[in-house]
Write a protein that holds these residues in place. Structure first.
Motif, PDB file in Angstrom:
ATOM      1  N   ALA A 170      44.423 -11.838   3.499  1.00 33.67           N
ATOM      2  CA  ALA A 170      43.365 -11.606   4.478  1.00 33.67           C
ATOM      3  C   ALA A 170      43.180 -10.117   4.741  1.00 33.67           C
ATOM      4  O   ALA A 170      42.040  -9.629   4.856  1.00 33.67           O
ATOM      5  CB  ALA A 170      43.677 -12.343   5.775  1.00 33.67           C
ATOM      6  N   VAL A 171      44.266  -9.367   4.832  1.00 24.37           N
ATOM      7  CA  VAL A 171      44.176  -7.922   5.069  1.00 24.37           C
ATOM      8  C   VAL A 171      43.494  -7.232   3.890  1.00 24.37           C
ATOM      9  O   VAL A 171      42.645  -6.348   4.073  1.00 24.37           O
ATOM     10  CB  VAL A 171      45.579  -7.335   5.321  1.00 24.37           C
ATOM     11  N   ILE A 172      43.829  -7.637   2.671  1.00 22.58           N
ATOM     12  CA  ILE A 172      43.206  -7.029   1.493  1.00 22.58           C
ATOM     13  C   ILE A 172      41.711  -7.326   1.462  1.00 22.58           C
ATOM     14  O   ILE A 172      40.894  -6.467   1.110  1.00 22.58           O
ATOM     15  CB  ILE A 172      43.892  -7.538   0.206  1.00 22.58           C
ATOM     16  N   SER A 176      37.898   4.057   8.253  1.00 22.68           N
ATOM     17  CA  SER A 176      38.579   4.099   6.953  1.00 22.68           C
ATOM     18  C   SER A 176      39.134   5.491   6.668  1.00 22.68           C
ATOM     19  O   SER A 176      40.232   5.634   6.132  1.00 22.68           O
ATOM     20  CB  SER A 176      37.626   3.669   5.838  1.00 22.68           C
ATOM     21  N   ARG A 177      38.396   6.531   7.050  1.00 19.06           N
ATOM     22  CA  ARG A 177      38.905   7.903   6.865  1.00 19.06           C
ATOM     23  C   ARG A 177      40.101   8.164   7.771  1.00 19.06           C
ATOM     24  O   ARG A 177      41.064   8.832   7.375  1.00 19.06           O
ATOM     25  CB  ARG A 177      37.800   8.919   7.135  1.00 19.06           C
ATOM     26  N   ALA A 178      40.045   7.639   8.983  1.00 13.02           N
ATOM     27  CA  ALA A 178      41.153   7.835   9.917  1.00 13.02           C
ATOM     28  C   ALA A 178      42.415   7.131   9.435  1.00 13.02           C
ATOM     29  O   ALA A 178      43.528   7.641   9.609  1.00 13.02           O
ATOM     30  CB  ALA A 178      40.762   7.322  11.302  1.00 13.02           C
ATOM     31  N   LEU A 179      42.249   5.965   8.824  1.00 15.38           N
ATOM     32  CA  LEU A 179      43.421   5.217   8.343  1.00 15.38           C
ATOM     33  C   LEU A 179      44.029   5.855   7.102  1.00 15.38           C
ATOM     34  O   LEU A 179      45.214   5.664   6.822  1.00 15.38           O
ATOM     35  CB  LEU A 179      43.029   3.764   8.049  1.00 15.38           C
ATOM     36  N   GLY A 180      43.235   6.572   6.346  1.00  8.99           N
ATOM     37  CA  GLY A 180      43.740   7.340   5.208  1.00  8.99           C
ATOM     38  C   GLY A 180      44.463   6.499   4.176  1.00  8.99           C
ATOM     39  O   GLY A 180      43.893   5.624   3.533  1.00  8.99           O
ATOM     40  N   ASP A 186      49.100  -4.866  -8.670  1.00  9.70           N
ATOM     41  CA  ASP A 186      48.845  -4.851 -10.112  1.00  9.70           C
ATOM     42  C   ASP A 186      49.662  -3.749 -10.785  1.00  9.70           C
ATOM     43  O   ASP A 186      50.236  -3.962 -11.866  1.00  9.70           O
ATOM     44  CB  ASP A 186      47.356  -4.633 -10.386  1.00  9.70           C
ATOM     45  N   GLU A 187      49.719  -2.585 -10.135  1.00 10.69           N
ATOM     46  CA  GLU A 187      50.490  -1.476 -10.702  1.00 10.69           C
ATOM     47  C   GLU A 187      51.980  -1.803 -10.720  1.00 10.69           C
ATOM     48  O   GLU A 187      52.689  -1.465 -11.680  1.00 10.69           O
ATOM     49  CB  GLU A 187      50.237  -0.191  -9.893  1.00 10.69           C
ATOM     50  N   ILE A 188      52.460  -2.452  -9.668  1.00  6.50           N
ATOM     51  CA  ILE A 188      53.879  -2.833  -9.615  1.00  6.50           C
ATOM     52  C   ILE A 188      54.208  -3.811 -10.732  1.00  6.50           C
ATOM     53  O   ILE A 188      55.223  -3.675 -11.429  1.00  6.50           O
ATOM     54  CB  ILE A 188      54.227  -3.421  -8.232  1.00  6.50           C
ATOM     55  N   TRP A 189      53.323  -4.803 -10.914  1.00  5.17           N
ATOM     56  CA  TRP A 189      53.548  -5.776 -11.983  1.00  5.17           C
ATOM     57  C   TRP A 189      53.499  -5.108 -13.354  1.00  5.17           C
ATOM     58  O   TRP A 189      54.294  -5.431 -14.242  1.00  5.17           O
ATOM     59  CB  TRP A 189      52.514  -6.908 -11.914  1.00  5.17           C
ATOM     60  N   MET A 190      52.568  -4.175 -13.548  1.00  3.65           N
ATOM     61  CA  MET A 190      52.493  -3.479 -14.829  1.00  3.65           C
ATOM     62  C   MET A 190      53.734  -2.632 -15.061  1.00  3.65           C
ATOM     63  O   MET A 190      54.260  -2.571 -16.183  1.00  3.65           O
ATOM     64  CB  MET A 190      51.238  -2.600 -14.880  1.00  3.65           C
ATOM     65  N   PHE A 191      54.222  -1.975 -14.003  1.00  7.12           N
ATOM     66  CA  PHE A 191      55.457  -1.191 -14.135  1.00  7.12           C
ATOM     67  C   PHE A 191      56.627  -2.106 -14.494  1.00  7.12           C
ATOM     68  O   PHE A 191      57.409  -1.790 -15.405  1.00  7.12           O
ATOM     69  CB  PHE A 191      55.752  -0.463 -12.822  1.00  7.12           C
ATOM     70  N   MET A 192      56.744  -3.220 -13.770  1.00  5.52           N
ATOM     71  CA  MET A 192      57.838  -4.151 -14.053  1.00  5.52           C
ATOM     72  C   MET A 192      57.726  -4.705 -15.476  1.00  5.52           C
ATOM     73  O   MET A 192      58.739  -4.855 -16.186  1.00  5.52           O
ATOM     74  CB  MET A 192      57.807  -5.298 -13.047  1.00  5.52           C
ATOM     75  N   THR A 193      56.511  -4.988 -15.886  1.00  4.80           N
ATOM     76  CA  THR A 193      56.312  -5.586 -17.210  1.00  4.80           C
ATOM     77  C   THR A 193      56.580  -4.584 -18.325  1.00  4.80           C
ATOM     78  O   THR A 193      57.355  -4.847 -19.251  1.00  4.80           O
ATOM     79  CB  THR A 193      54.876  -6.130 -17.336  1.00  4.80           C
ATOM     80  N   TYR A 199      44.320   2.628   4.368  1.00  7.59           N
ATOM     81  CA  TYR A 199      43.065   2.054   3.858  1.00  7.59           C
ATOM     82  C   TYR A 199      43.075   2.050   2.330  1.00  7.59           C
ATOM     83  O   TYR A 199      42.676   1.057   1.691  1.00  7.59           O
ATOM     84  CB  TYR A 199      41.872   2.863   4.380  1.00  7.59           C
ATOM     85  N   THR A 200      43.522   3.154   1.740  1.00 10.61           N
ATOM     86  CA  THR A 200      43.554   3.235   0.275  1.00 10.61           C
ATOM     87  C   THR A 200      44.479   2.183  -0.311  1.00 10.61           C
ATOM     88  O   THR A 200      44.157   1.532  -1.313  1.00 10.61           O
ATOM     89  CB  THR A 200      44.011   4.636  -0.165  1.00 10.61           C
ATOM     90  N   ALA A 201      45.654   1.989   0.318  1.00  7.00           N
ATOM     91  CA  ALA A 201      46.597   0.983  -0.164  1.00  7.00           C
ATOM     92  C   ALA A 201      45.992  -0.409  -0.092  1.00  7.00           C
ATOM     93  O   ALA A 201      46.157  -1.228  -1.009  1.00  7.00           O
ATOM     94  CB  ALA A 201      47.884   1.045   0.643  1.00  7.00           C
ATOM     95  N   THR A 202      45.274  -0.680   0.992  1.00  6.96           N
ATOM     96  CA  THR A 202      44.641  -1.986   1.133  1.00  6.96           C
ATOM     97  C   THR A 202      43.540  -2.165   0.103  1.00  6.96           C
ATOM     98  O   THR A 202      43.415  -3.240  -0.503  1.00  6.96           O
ATOM     99  CB  THR A 202      44.063  -2.151   2.557  1.00  6.96           C
ATOM    100  N   LEU A 203      42.751  -1.118  -0.094  1.00  4.32           N
ATOM    101  CA  LEU A 203      41.684  -1.173  -1.093  1.00  4.32           C
ATOM    102  C   LEU A 203      42.253  -1.404  -2.485  1.00  4.32           C
ATOM    103  O   LEU A 203      41.666  -2.144  -3.301  1.00  4.32           O
ATOM    104  CB  LEU A 203      40.880   0.131  -1.064  1.00  4.32           C
ATOM    105  N   ARG A 204      43.418  -0.817  -2.767  1.00  5.88           N
ATOM    106  CA  ARG A 204      44.072  -0.985  -4.077  1.00  5.88           C
ATOM    107  C   ARG A 204      44.974  -2.209  -4.113  1.00  5.88           C
ATOM    108  O   ARG A 204      45.813  -2.340  -5.000  1.00  5.88           O
ATOM    109  CB  ARG A 204      44.885   0.276  -4.402  1.00  5.88           C
ATOM    110  N   LYS A 205      44.819  -3.088  -3.152  1.00  6.05           N
ATOM    111  CA  LYS A 205      45.548  -4.364  -3.088  1.00  6.05           C
ATOM    112  C   LYS A 205      47.056  -4.132  -3.017  1.00  6.05           C
ATOM    113  O   LYS A 205      47.844  -4.858  -3.621  1.00  6.05           O
ATOM    114  CB  LYS A 205      45.189  -5.251  -4.287  1.00  6.05           C
TER     115      LYS A 205
END
Length: 638
Positions: free
Chosen positions: A311-313, A547-551, A564-571, A554-560
């Motif tokens: 929901a947050v994402i 969104s600018r204030a959250l910095g 995906d990056e964690i899974w790619m690193f693990m893989t 917000y970016t982390a939420t936008l990037r889910k």
């Protein structure tokens, strides 16, 4: 009720007909044949449901389990054998209605949405395969039959997600969905083998009867790493369900599945593939609640975290289909939580009933949301909210039906989502306050991001649409399914669900808890809608400033949250480089080296002794004479 077999056989025959002969037909004819066949399956499903719920289904005040068709396929022992059959009970009959209805709406809608697409016949063949697979899954009489159709669902979803096979992102998404769910299904298969090894059966009736006493008795005293064999088996089976239903951390395939055609997204995300995991836990619920209650608790907490996480994402996504994808993950998690907090029997099984109730209502309003999104995309040729605005002026039917779906998923009465979601919240309130307040917060977030979507599409600043591509309402082939699903989204909440679907098949009475559940949930949803209205109805600058204030947040939420990056690193770095690379070296240098060494030694020995069979008679006589003398000398010496 042997005629219920027609529900499953019809889409299979359609798949074979369209798959083998579809390219010889006109595209429109392939669509009509596929839709007509699905309409026939839907009609038979409604006849089965009517005869079951209002005819022969109830005996002595309880809903019966009917097996109108069953044939033994593989025989291992007198108890352990794999059958192929049809099991009709309240949840399987309910799922037949849901799957065939949504699938029929998708078939009709696709006549307009997919018109002119290359591979139109192939598309309808894949739809038929998917419908056949999902229908076979829900009526399975045993867990291995379910697993067979489970894998067929995975194959057909792979084909549908990757329908645009010339598009690299679609191919990547289809592979991602297939690989992630296969990884989860490995756990499912191991769980099935463990369960059948100790219980000696695959049959659902034996596994779930008598309070799952068979499972408890057969695994008593057997443990590994502090957990019983039953707990391991059921946790691994849930792993398969978590993969199909996109529970954290196996959720990563679902947003990317949006690369398929939008009607496919409606079919996969509404009533079919994603609810398979919920259905699996519901089917084996007596085993979970009596034999492995700790696993049920685990399911509840995984579901709670997943609901909040998704929901947050969804708040920050800009692709309208991805917003709906994360919404699906969150809503499926609601259903999982409801099963996790449920007990057995009467009103104690409120969570079980609420989970199935929400599965039922969610199917229609989520299908409506996806098909409505498809109508919008069809009009503006973009998935991005930035390309949309004030479309209510151009698309009145899509606007009204989409609004109905948003109100339903937000839990606003009298729309269907209000009734089913509040039953889940009531079950959580009586079981775990932390889970209750988390899901109550998620209800508010859901209302906010859904109306953020609604206001951005149909209100907001009007875009300067090119006159040649000015948005317009979709054709009747697309708007009629929207209107039908809108009717379902309004009225299905009024069905007295506890009279039909209960954990012990015995009807009970339920009521809305206004003071403790309903009114708080309505207020929270209304607050979410109001905030979305202030932010997005007239194109305010507030969202950009926040969104600018959250910095970074917000970016982390936008990037889910970089999953995906964690899974790619693990893989790539852990599995491939740290595990697979050493194994590959061992395979090449040790295993292959040993085999190659044996081959080299054999070759050298053969070269050195091949002269013994040169074909020269003189050599043979010489060997004979020498050999005879050696043998004579040995005999004399000994």
């Amino acid at each position: 009720m042997e005629y219920s077999l027609l529900i499953i056989i019809t889409p299979l025959l359609l798949f074979l007909l369209l798959g083998l002969s579809g390219m010889k037909m006109k595209p429109g004819m392939a669509g009509i044949i596929g839709t007509a066949g699905m309409g026939f399956s839907t009609l038979i499903s409604y006849i089965v449901a009517y005869n079951y719920f209002f005819g022969i289904g109830q005996t002595d005040g309880a809903w019966a389990t009917i097996i109108p068709f069953n044939v033994e396929w593989l025989h291992f022992t007198d108890n352990l054998h794999i059958d192929l059959g049809i099991l009709l009970d309240p949840i399987s009959v309910m799922m037949l209605l849901v799957i065939t209805t949504v699938s029929l709406m998708v078939h009709i809608y696709s006549l307009g949405y997919m018109h002119g697409e290359k591979g139109f016949q192939r598309y309808y063949a894949f739809l038929s395969l998917f419908s056949f697979s999902m229908l076979g899954l829900v009526v399975a009489t045993n867990i291995f039959q379910m697993y067979i159709f489970w894998e067929l669902v995975g194959v057909s979803s792979y084909l549908l997600i990757g329908f645009y096979y010339t598009k690299p992102s679609a191919v990547s998404a289809s592979k991602k969905a297939f690989i992630v769910t296969r990884f989860a299904d490995l756990g499912f298969l191991v769980g099935i083998l463990l369960l059948s090894f100790y219980t000696g059966t695959f049959d659902f009736a034996q596994l779930t009867s008598d309070g799952a006493g068979l499972v408890v008795a057969s695994t008593a005293g057997i443990s590994f790493m502090g957990l019983s064999a039953a707990s391991w088996a059921m946790a691994l089976i849930f792993m398969g369900g978590a993969g199909k239903s996109a529970m954290f951390p196996l959720h990563i395939w679902l947003p990317d599945a949006m690369e398929g055609p939008t009607p496919v997204s409606a079919l996969i995300h509404a009533a079919t593939m994603v609810v398979a995991g919920v259905y699996l836990v519901a089917r084996l619920f007596p085993v979970y609640v009596f034999a492995t209650p700790d696993v049920l608790t685990l399911i509840a907490y995984i579901g709670t975290f997943t609901a909040l996480f998704a929901a947050v994402i969804a708040i920050t996504q800009t692709d309208i289909k991805r917003v709906l994808a994360f919404s699906t993950i969150s809503q499926i998690a609601y259903m999982m939580v409801s099963l996790g907090v449920s007990e057995y029997g009467g009103h104690d099984g409120l969570g079980y009933m609420a989970s199935m109730f929400h599965l039922f209502t969610h199917a229609f309003f989520k299908a409506l949301l996806f098909l409505g999104a498809g109508s919008v995309i069809h009009a503006v040729h973009s998935n991005e909210m930035d390309a949309m605005g004030s479309l209510r002026k151009y698309m009145p039917v899509t606007h009204i039906t989409f609004l109905i779906a948003c109100l339903a998923i937000a839990g606003i009465p009298p729309f269907s989502g209000f009734f089913s979601k509040d039953e889940i919240l009531a079950a959580c309130l009586h079981h775990d306050k932390l889970i209750f307040f988390t899901l109550l917060a998620v209800a508010g977030i859901t209302a906010f991001y859904m109306f953020r979507l609604y206001f951005n599409i149909f209100w907001g600043a009007e875009k300067s649409y090119d006159g040649h591509h000015q948005p317009h309402e979709s054709p009747l082939r697309m708007t009629v399914p929207l209107m039908i699903l809108a009717v379902f989204s309004i009225f299905t909440g009024f069905i007295p669900f506890p009279e039909f679907i209960t954990v012990d098949h015995i009807p009970f009475a339920a009521h809305i808890e206004w003071a403790t559940v309903a009114i708080p949930s309505i207020l929270v949803a209304a607050a979410g809608i109001l905030i979305a209205m202030v932010f997005y109805m007239k194109g305010s600058e507030l969202p950009s400033r926040i969104s600018r204030a959250l910095g970074g947040l917000y970016t982390a939420t936008l990037r889910k949250f970089y999953m995906d990056e964690i899974w790619m690193f693990m893989t790539k770095n852990v599995v491939f480089n740290r595990i697979c690379t050493p194994i590959a070296w061992f395979d090449r240098h040790v295993v292959d080296g040993a085999m190659n060494g044996l081959a080299w030694i054999t070759q050298k020995m053969s070269v050195s002794i091949k002269g013994l069979q040169s074909g020269q008679v003189q050599l043979y006589v010489w060997i004979y004479v020498v050999g005879s003398l050696v043998i004579a000398a040995l005999v004399l010496f000994l």
